[in-house]
Design an enzyme around this catalytic site. Structure first.
Site, PDB file in Angstrom:
ATOM      1  N   LYS A  95       7.724  -0.389   3.071  1.00  8.14           N
ATOM      2  CA  LYS A  95       7.099   0.459   2.023  1.00  8.14           C
ATOM      3  C   LYS A  95       7.579   1.918   2.102  1.00  8.14           C
ATOM      4  O   LYS A  95       7.601   2.600   1.102  1.00  8.14           O
ATOM      5  CB  LYS A  95       5.577   0.375   2.122  1.00  8.14           C
ATOM      6  CG  LYS A  95       5.071  -1.079   2.095  1.00  8.14           C
ATOM      7  CD  LYS A  95       5.738  -1.921   1.005  1.00  8.14           C
ATOM      8  CE  LYS A  95       5.583  -3.405   1.250  1.00  8.14           C
ATOM      9  NZ  LYS A  95       6.486  -4.226   0.374  1.00  8.14           N
TER      10      LYS A  95
ATOM     11  N   ASP B  16       6.237  -3.779  -5.648  1.00  8.27           N
ATOM     12  CA  ASP B  16       5.091  -4.515  -5.125  1.00  8.27           C
ATOM     13  C   ASP B  16       4.303  -3.634  -4.154  1.00  8.27           C
ATOM     14  O   ASP B  16       4.841  -2.662  -3.600  1.00  8.27           O
ATOM     15  CB  ASP B  16       5.568  -5.786  -4.392  1.00  8.27           C
ATOM     16  CG  ASP B  16       4.409  -6.715  -4.041  1.00  8.27           C
ATOM     17  OD1 ASP B  16       4.538  -7.476  -3.068  1.00  8.27           O
ATOM     18  OD2 ASP B  16       3.357  -6.671  -4.729  1.00  8.27           O
ATOM     19  N   ASN B  17       3.015  -3.933  -3.961  1.00  7.49           N
ATOM     20  CA  ASN B  17       2.196  -3.348  -2.891  1.00  7.49           C
ATOM     21  C   ASN B  17       1.927  -1.855  -3.015  1.00  7.49           C
ATOM     22  O   ASN B  17       1.786  -1.164  -1.999  1.00  7.49           O
ATOM     23  CB  ASN B  17       2.855  -3.592  -1.528  1.00  7.49           C
ATOM     24  CG  ASN B  17       3.227  -5.019  -1.313  1.00  7.49           C
ATOM     25  OD1 ASN B  17       4.395  -5.353  -1.159  1.00  7.49           O
ATOM     26  ND2 ASN B  17       2.236  -5.898  -1.309  1.00  7.49           N
TER      27      ASN B  17
ATOM     28  N   ASP C 204      10.353  -4.656  -2.711  1.00  3.04           N
ATOM     29  CA  ASP C 204       9.337  -5.365  -1.927  1.00  3.04           C
ATOM     30  C   ASP C 204       9.717  -5.361  -0.446  1.00  3.04           C
ATOM     31  O   ASP C 204       9.364  -6.276   0.301  1.00  3.04           O
ATOM     32  CB  ASP C 204       9.211  -6.803  -2.446  1.00  3.04           C
ATOM     33  CG  ASP C 204       7.956  -7.492  -1.929  1.00  3.04           C
ATOM     34  OD1 ASP C 204       7.911  -8.737  -1.920  1.00  3.04           O
ATOM     35  OD2 ASP C 204       7.016  -6.791  -1.497  1.00  3.04           O
TER      36      ASP C 204
ATOM     37  N   GLU D 283      -1.592 -10.797  -2.428  1.00  7.13           N
ATOM     38  CA  GLU D 283      -1.291 -12.226  -2.486  1.00  7.13           C
ATOM     39  C   GLU D 283      -2.302 -13.054  -1.684  1.00  7.13           C
ATOM     40  O   GLU D 283      -2.632 -12.730  -0.553  1.00  7.13           O
ATOM     41  CB  GLU D 283       0.134 -12.515  -1.973  1.00  7.13           C
ATOM     42  CG  GLU D 283       0.517 -11.859  -0.669  1.00  7.13           C
ATOM     43  CD  GLU D 283       1.225 -10.528  -0.855  1.00  7.13           C
ATOM     44  OE1 GLU D 283       0.971  -9.835  -1.855  1.00  7.13           O
ATOM     45  OE2 GLU D 283       2.011 -10.162   0.021  1.00  7.13           O
TER      46      GLU D 283
HETATM   47  C1  LIG Z   1      15.718  -1.248   4.463  1.00  7.72           C
HETATM   48  C2  LIG Z   1      15.767  -2.712   4.310  1.00  7.72           C
HETATM   49  N1  LIG Z   1      16.903  -3.336   3.907  1.00  7.72           N
HETATM   50  C3  LIG Z   1      16.912  -4.683   3.769  1.00  7.72           C
HETATM   51  N2  LIG Z   1      15.855  -5.495   4.012  1.00  7.72           N
HETATM   52  C4  LIG Z   1      14.725  -4.893   4.420  1.00  7.72           C
HETATM   53  C5  LIG Z   1      14.623  -3.503   4.577  1.00  7.72           C
HETATM   54  N3  LIG Z   1      13.363  -3.201   4.964  1.00  7.72           N
HETATM   55  C6  LIG Z   1      12.700  -4.360   5.083  1.00  7.72           C
HETATM   56  N4  LIG Z   1      13.517  -5.390   4.753  1.00  7.72           N
HETATM   57  C7  LIG Z   1      13.148  -6.796   4.700  1.00  7.72           C
HETATM   58  O1  LIG Z   1      12.209  -6.930   3.629  1.00  7.72           O
HETATM   59  C8  LIG Z   1      11.048  -7.636   4.092  1.00  7.72           C
HETATM   60  C9  LIG Z   1       9.960  -6.666   4.362  1.00  7.72           C
HETATM   61  C10 LIG Z   1       8.902  -6.588   3.587  1.00  7.72           C
HETATM   62  C11 LIG Z   1       7.808  -5.605   3.897  1.00  7.72           C
HETATM   63  N5  LIG Z   1       6.629  -6.052   3.175  1.00  7.72           N
HETATM   64  C12 LIG Z   1       5.432  -5.786   3.680  1.00  7.72           C
HETATM   65  O2  LIG Z   1       5.285  -5.145   4.710  1.00  7.72           O
HETATM   66  C13 LIG Z   1       4.272  -6.365   2.966  1.00  7.72           C
HETATM   67  C14 LIG Z   1       3.048  -6.369   3.643  1.00  7.72           C
HETATM   68  C15 LIG Z   1       1.901  -6.909   3.046  1.00  7.72           C
HETATM   69  C16 LIG Z   1       0.636  -6.885   3.770  1.00  7.72           C
HETATM   70  C17 LIG Z   1      -0.547  -6.533   3.121  1.00  7.72           C
HETATM   71  C18 LIG Z   1      -1.773  -6.524   3.818  1.00  7.72           C
HETATM   72  C19 LIG Z   1      -1.800  -6.855   5.172  1.00  7.72           C
HETATM   73  F1  LIG Z   1      -2.963  -6.877   5.838  1.00  7.72           F
HETATM   74  C20 LIG Z   1      -0.622  -7.222   5.823  1.00  7.72           C
HETATM   75  C21 LIG Z   1       0.583  -7.227   5.133  1.00  7.72           C
HETATM   76  C22 LIG Z   1       1.979  -7.475   1.765  1.00  7.72           C
HETATM   77  C23 LIG Z   1       3.217  -7.471   1.089  1.00  7.72           C
HETATM   78  O3  LIG Z   1       3.349  -8.029  -0.166  1.00  7.72           O
HETATM   79  C24 LIG Z   1       4.357  -6.911   1.680  1.00  7.72           C
HETATM   80  O4  LIG Z   1       5.534  -6.925   0.947  1.00  7.72           O
HETATM   81  C25 LIG Z   1      11.494  -8.339   5.357  1.00  7.72           C
HETATM   82  O5  LIG Z   1      12.150  -9.537   5.022  1.00  7.72           O
HETATM   83  C26 LIG Z   1      12.440  -7.309   5.940  1.00  7.72           C
HETATM   84  O6  LIG Z   1      13.360  -7.882   6.856  1.00  7.72           O
HETATM   85 MG   LIG Z   2       5.143  -7.419  -1.089  1.00 10.46          MG
END
Ligand SMILES: Cc1ncnc2c1ncn2[C@@H]1O[C@H](/C=C/CNC(=O)c2cc(-c3ccc(F)cc3)cc(O)c2O)[C@@H](O)[C@H]1O
Ligand SMILES: [Mg+2]
Length: 214
Positions: free
Chosen positions: A144, A169-170, A141, A199
């Protein structure tokens, strides 16, 4: 100074949830995100699918990629058997700090190892650092475009065994096209899509459950 959304989410947990009661923490976050401020937690609808996969597997070793505020961390940890190992990776220190407090409020800090750092750096070190041979369940999660490279890295590092489950997820919104293409066409995986919604919205999204065949 301005608070961040994760800080406001934590305040909502501390105000509305009961210490030591994981379900009340989950409920408090879902209420906050549905009625106050949307946030990218897996949420209650997809969360029920996550719960059923975790309960069905009763996993001894779980890895979560992308802790964010710890919502799915709490959902998973509350269902784990007593001596299970659960590692969650988060590279943003601000989010990690909030997640630690959310996990602690739920009374689950003993069940979760939150590791601050990038998945690409940590996946190769997990075996030696945490004495884990393979993971029974991985919840993806995080960013992406990291799902596919990290899945290949987990394969290369021997962290998956016959029957290991990847739950992503997603896969529709925001979408993970390269991961889906790989996992659905690879003879090494048996994949199934669980249709749901993004969500707290009516937009389609879903979870892809993939079993590693070895
Ligand atoms: C390589 C690496 N290593 C370690 N931590 C890492 C990492 N890469 C990212 N992270 C961590 O994880 C989370 C990031 C989550 C990214 N999730 C999403 O982008 C996301 C977006 C939506 C969404 C949907 C429609 C929209 F219009 C806007 C947003 C829904 C979701 O459920 C998502 O998960 C965040 O806490 C980030 O610091
Ligand atoms: Mg997600």
């Amino acid at each position: 100074t301005q608070s961040t959304r994760p800080q406001r989410l934590l305040s909502a947990v501390q105000k509305n949830a009961t210490r030591g009661d994981p379900c009340s923490v989950v409920r408090a976050i879902d209420d906050f995100c549905r009625h106050k401020e949307w946030a990218m937690n897996v949420g209650d609808e997809k969360g029920c699918i996550l719960d059923s996969v975790v309960s069905e597997m009763n996993p001894a070793a779980v890895l979560e990629l992308g802790t964010y505020c710890g919502y799915s961390t709490v959902r998973i940890a509350r269902l784990l058997p007593p001596d299970a190992k659960f590692i969650t990776l988060e590279f943003n220190p601000g989010f990690a700090a909030i997640a630690r407090q959310v996990i602690a409020w739920a009374g689950l800090e003993e069940k979760v190892q939150l590791v601050e750092g990038a998945s690409g750096d940590w996946i190769p070190k997990i075996k030696e650092q945490f004495g884990i041979k393979t993971f029974d369940l991985v919840f993806l999660d995080h960013w992406k475009d990291r799902y596919l490279p990290d899945t290949k890295l987990m394969e290369e590092c021997g962290l998956l065994r016959k029957g290991s489950v990847l739950l992503a997820d997603n896969v529709i919104c925001p979408g993970t096209p390269d991961y889906l293409e790989y996992i659905r066409s690879s003879p090494k995986y048996e994949s199934r899509y669980f249709k749901s919604h993004l969500e707290y919205t009516k937009v389609e999204d879903g979870l892809e459950k993939s079993i590693f065949l070895g």
